[in-house]
Scaffold this motif. Structure first.
Motif, PDB file in Angstrom:
ATOM      1  N   VAL A 104       0.835  -1.184   0.087  1.00 47.52           N
ATOM      2  CA  VAL A 104      -0.219  -0.030   0.191  1.00 47.52           C
ATOM      3  C   VAL A 104       0.829   1.267   0.106  1.00 47.52           C
ATOM      4  O   VAL A 104       1.744   1.485   1.004  1.00 47.52           O
ATOM      5  CB  VAL A 104      -0.839  -0.035   1.321  1.00 47.52           C
ATOM      6  CG1 VAL A 104      -1.858   1.189   1.247  1.00 47.52           C
ATOM      7  CG2 VAL A 104      -1.719  -1.343   1.347  1.00 47.52           C
ATOM      8  N   LEU A 105       0.862   1.935  -0.947  1.00 51.10           N
ATOM      9  CA  LEU A 105       1.636   3.378  -1.220  1.00 51.10           C
ATOM     10  C   LEU A 105       0.895   4.386  -0.721  1.00 51.10           C
ATOM     11  O   LEU A 105       1.532   5.423  -0.437  1.00 51.10           O
ATOM     12  CB  LEU A 105       2.148   3.474  -2.687  1.00 51.10           C
ATOM     13  CG  LEU A 105       2.881   2.305  -3.255  1.00 51.10           C
ATOM     14  CD1 LEU A 105       3.182   2.696  -4.932  1.00 51.10           C
ATOM     15  CD2 LEU A 105       4.157   1.912  -2.619  1.00 51.10           C
ATOM     16  N   GLY A 106      -0.492   4.550  -0.781  1.00 51.78           N
ATOM     17  CA  GLY A 106      -1.101   5.519  -0.482  1.00 51.78           C
ATOM     18  C   GLY A 106      -2.546   5.081  -0.491  1.00 51.78           C
ATOM     19  O   GLY A 106      -2.952   4.027  -0.934  1.00 51.78           O
ATOM     20  N   ARG A 107      -3.477   5.989  -0.196  1.00 51.06           N
ATOM     21  CA  ARG A 107      -4.819   5.731  -0.233  1.00 51.06           C
ATOM     22  C   ARG A 107      -5.220   5.403  -1.750  1.00 51.06           C
ATOM     23  O   ARG A 107      -5.271   6.319  -2.486  1.00 51.06           O
ATOM     24  CB  ARG A 107      -5.747   6.955   0.361  1.00 51.06           C
ATOM     25  CG  ARG A 107      -7.310   6.463   0.419  1.00 51.06           C
ATOM     26  CD  ARG A 107      -8.037   7.738   1.068  1.00 51.06           C
ATOM     27  NE  ARG A 107      -9.502   7.666   0.984  1.00 51.06           N
ATOM     28  CZ  ARG A 107      -9.900   7.150   2.151  1.00 51.06           C
ATOM     29  NH1 ARG A 107      -8.997   6.639   3.154  1.00 51.06           N
ATOM     30  NH2 ARG A 107     -11.337   6.913   2.215  1.00 51.06           N
ATOM     31  N   GLY A 108      -5.543   4.104  -1.874  1.00 54.09           N
ATOM     32  CA  GLY A 108      -6.092   3.725  -3.342  1.00 54.09           C
ATOM     33  C   GLY A 108      -4.927   3.464  -4.261  1.00 54.09           C
ATOM     34  O   GLY A 108      -5.250   3.052  -5.145  1.00 54.09           O
ATOM     35  N   HIS A 109      -3.885   3.699  -3.685  1.00 53.29           N
ATOM     36  CA  HIS A 109      -2.668   3.245  -4.520  1.00 53.29           C
ATOM     37  C   HIS A 109      -1.964   2.201  -3.980  1.00 53.29           C
ATOM     38  O   HIS A 109      -1.421   2.004  -2.966  1.00 53.29           O
ATOM     39  CB  HIS A 109      -1.706   4.615  -4.353  1.00 53.29           C
ATOM     40  CG  HIS A 109      -2.290   5.764  -5.061  1.00 53.29           C
ATOM     41  ND1 HIS A 109      -3.059   6.730  -4.605  1.00 53.29           N
ATOM     42  CD2 HIS A 109      -1.839   6.157  -6.250  1.00 53.29           C
ATOM     43  CE1 HIS A 109      -3.468   7.638  -5.339  1.00 53.29           C
ATOM     44  NE2 HIS A 109      -2.671   7.381  -6.629  1.00 53.29           N
ATOM     45  N   LEU A 126       0.924  -3.704   3.886  1.00 57.16           N
ATOM     46  CA  LEU A 126       0.907  -4.848   2.905  1.00 57.16           C
ATOM     47  C   LEU A 126      -0.648  -5.098   2.936  1.00 57.16           C
ATOM     48  O   LEU A 126      -1.469  -5.168   3.994  1.00 57.16           O
ATOM     49  CB  LEU A 126       1.602  -5.881   3.119  1.00 57.16           C
ATOM     50  CG  LEU A 126       3.388  -5.898   3.190  1.00 57.16           C
ATOM     51  CD1 LEU A 126       3.754  -7.324   3.680  1.00 57.16           C
ATOM     52  CD2 LEU A 126       3.619  -5.436   1.803  1.00 57.16           C
ATOM     53  N   ARG A 127      -1.516  -5.500   1.626  1.00 61.55           N
ATOM     54  CA  ARG A 127      -2.574  -5.802   1.655  1.00 61.55           C
ATOM     55  C   ARG A 127      -2.602  -7.096   0.809  1.00 61.55           C
ATOM     56  O   ARG A 127      -1.979  -7.443  -0.225  1.00 61.55           O
ATOM     57  CB  ARG A 127      -3.384  -4.709   0.749  1.00 61.55           C
ATOM     58  CG  ARG A 127      -4.948  -5.434   0.604  1.00 61.55           C
ATOM     59  CD  ARG A 127      -5.706  -4.215  -0.012  1.00 61.55           C
ATOM     60  NE  ARG A 127      -5.661  -4.433  -1.659  1.00 61.55           N
ATOM     61  CZ  ARG A 127      -6.301  -3.876  -2.445  1.00 61.55           C
ATOM     62  NH1 ARG A 127      -7.430  -3.305  -2.228  1.00 61.55           N
ATOM     63  NH2 ARG A 127      -6.117  -4.043  -3.522  1.00 61.55           N
ATOM     64  N   CYS A 128      -3.309  -8.309   1.462  1.00 63.51           N
ATOM     65  CA  CYS A 128      -3.416  -9.488   0.608  1.00 63.51           C
ATOM     66  C   CYS A 128      -5.144  -9.773   0.334  1.00 63.51           C
ATOM     67  O   CYS A 128      -5.897  -9.821   1.321  1.00 63.51           O
ATOM     68  CB  CYS A 128      -3.079 -10.633   1.977  1.00 63.51           C
ATOM     69  SG  CYS A 128      -3.198 -12.146   1.288  1.00 63.51           S
ATOM     70  N   LEU A 129      -5.243 -10.041  -0.804  1.00 64.24           N
ATOM     71  CA  LEU A 129      -6.706 -10.199  -1.518  1.00 64.24           C
ATOM     72  C   LEU A 129      -7.187 -11.613  -1.270  1.00 64.24           C
ATOM     73  O   LEU A 129      -6.257 -12.626  -1.421  1.00 64.24           O
ATOM     74  CB  LEU A 129      -6.648  -9.896  -2.984  1.00 64.24           C
ATOM     75  CG  LEU A 129      -6.078  -8.563  -3.550  1.00 64.24           C
ATOM     76  CD1 LEU A 129      -6.285  -8.337  -4.713  1.00 64.24           C
ATOM     77  CD2 LEU A 129      -7.261  -7.585  -2.634  1.00 64.24           C
ATOM     78  N   GLY A 130      -8.272 -11.813  -0.702  1.00 61.80           N
ATOM     79  CA  GLY A 130      -8.949 -12.851  -0.406  1.00 61.80           C
ATOM     80  C   GLY A 130      -9.740 -13.227   0.754  1.00 61.80           C
ATOM     81  O   GLY A 130      -9.646 -12.072   1.566  1.00 61.80           O
TER      82      GLY A 130
END
Length: 400
Positions: A87-92, A110-114
């Protein structure tokens, strides 16, 4: 004649000449169209051959076949995107690669999808609990945040998630994303450890890791011996270096025993790692496979016999023999002798170790199973044999 009238007549004459030339060119073009000829454009190269010559029929048929053949364009499927992003920023967001470098002190997110996401981080971060590490789960993803990062946070970060195909998530695909993150610290080139000395066993048939991890992937790392002070050569075969793990000794040997350490250099800075005390152990490649043999499988009461158990192994491998025999129930103490010899089999030098159990003046209670158990650092092997004890045959009296 008036000059103006003369000029007028000259212009009319010029117009008539130009009009006649245009009409002549138009008639020429019409005649060429009737004959089936095409005029060459400026700069166009005409194919070789007589003017007006038709192309062979084969060319026309081939051209029609080429038109009938469908053109199938195969587009390669794009590679599956990683479920782990930074995650670099809001929505980025930005997909993470095999490794990532951040400065110590920066916040990692970090973001993990699922769904049903599980995270794995360096061990000591898990022990911190709700400190600098914060994990929050959402309906379609999970977020990991690490604040006030230090060089000690360097390590592998990974997540497992389930991508559901229905609302109940009864069917789906489990996917994993991982990356190795370096938290560069200009004052700490090595990931800090609690111990100044660490004891590591060098086993003869097992590779071993010297875990001198660096916080900066650009650091130059070499391996050194403390006494006598010298650099240990790293050839990539016997010993190799991985910037994420440290030095791996693939072929341990006795000459590597002693105190070793890693030296990191970056710019004008040099640092040494934890010191590793290497103890060499001639480790067996497998558990023992003993053989057993009795001097006689059937003996008479009062006779002496023995049972011998032998095992082959690599040289200088310690083995331990233990016996189980019927006389133990009678309280008979064991009489045992053991030995080792160096033998050569199939071009290889091996160690033959043996143990012999002696039984004097056999009794009826000495009949039964004789069990030999041999143990080394890899395990225990067993061998069994049986001995029968019979009575002396009666001697009939000689006839008078």
């Amino acid at each position: 004649m008036d000059p103006r009238a003369l000029c007028f007549l000259s212009c009319c004459l010029l117009i008539c000449v130009i009009s006649a030339e245009i009409q002549e060119r138009g008639r020429t073009l019409k005649a060429q169209k009737k004959r089936g000829l095409k005029t060459a454009r400026p700069g166009e190269v005409k194919p070789s051959g007589a003017p007006g010559q038709r192309k062979p029929k084969s060319d026309r048929s081939q051209k029609s076949q080429q038109k009938k053949t469908p053109l199938v364009v195969v587009t390669p499927s794009p590679p599956a995107s990683s479920i782990l992003t930074q995650v670099l920023g809001r929505g980025h967001f930005q997909e993470v690669g095999d490794s990532l470098s951040l400065r110590a002190g920066e916040t990692l997110e970090l973001r993990c999808l699922g769904k049903m996401v599980h995270w794995k981080v360096p061990v000591y971060l898990e022990e911190e609990g709700e400190g600098r590490l914060r994990i929050k789960h959402f309906s379609q993803h999970s977020r990991l945040q690490l604040v006030n990062s230090t060089g000690a946070d360097t390590g592998e970060y990974s997540c497992w998630a389930r991508h559901c195909q229905d609302a109940q998530c009864s069917e789906g695909e489990d996917r994993q994303g991982k990356t190795f993150i370096f938290f560069t610290d200009p004052e700490e080139l090595f990931v800090p450890t609690e111990n100044y000395y660490e004891v590591i066993q060098l086993r003869s048939h097992q590779s071993v890791l010297l875990p001198c991890q660096v916080t900066n992937p650009l650091a130059q790392v070499t391996l050194h011996r403390e006494f006598p002070p010298e650099e240990v050569p790293v050839d990539g075969t016997d010993i190799s270096f991985d910037v994420k793990k440290g030095f791996t000794i693939h072929r341990p040997r006795a000459s590597l025993a002693g105190s070793l350490f890693c030296l990191a250099s970056l710019g004008g800075m040099r640092q040494i790692s934890t010191k590793y005390m290497l103890i060499y152990i001639n480790y067996p490649s497998s558990s023992p496979k003993p053989t057993i043999q009795a001097s006689a499988t059937s003996v008479q009461l009062g006779e002496n016999f023995n049972v011998t158990c032998t095992v082959l192994s690599e040289p200088e491998i310690a083995v331990d023999f233990r016996w189980e025999y019927p006389g133990q129930k009678l309280g008979r103490p064991p009489y045992i002798s053991e030995w080792t010899n160096v033998v050569r089999q199939r071009g290889q030098v091996q160690q033959e170790a043996g143990s012999t159990l002696y039984v004097a003046e056999a009794r009826a209670g000495d009949a039964g199973a004789y069990i030999c158990r041999v143990t080394n650092l890899q395990g225990t092997g067993t061998a069994i044999t049986r001995v029968r004890v019979t009575r002396n045959p009666r001697v009939s009296p000689a006839p008078s």
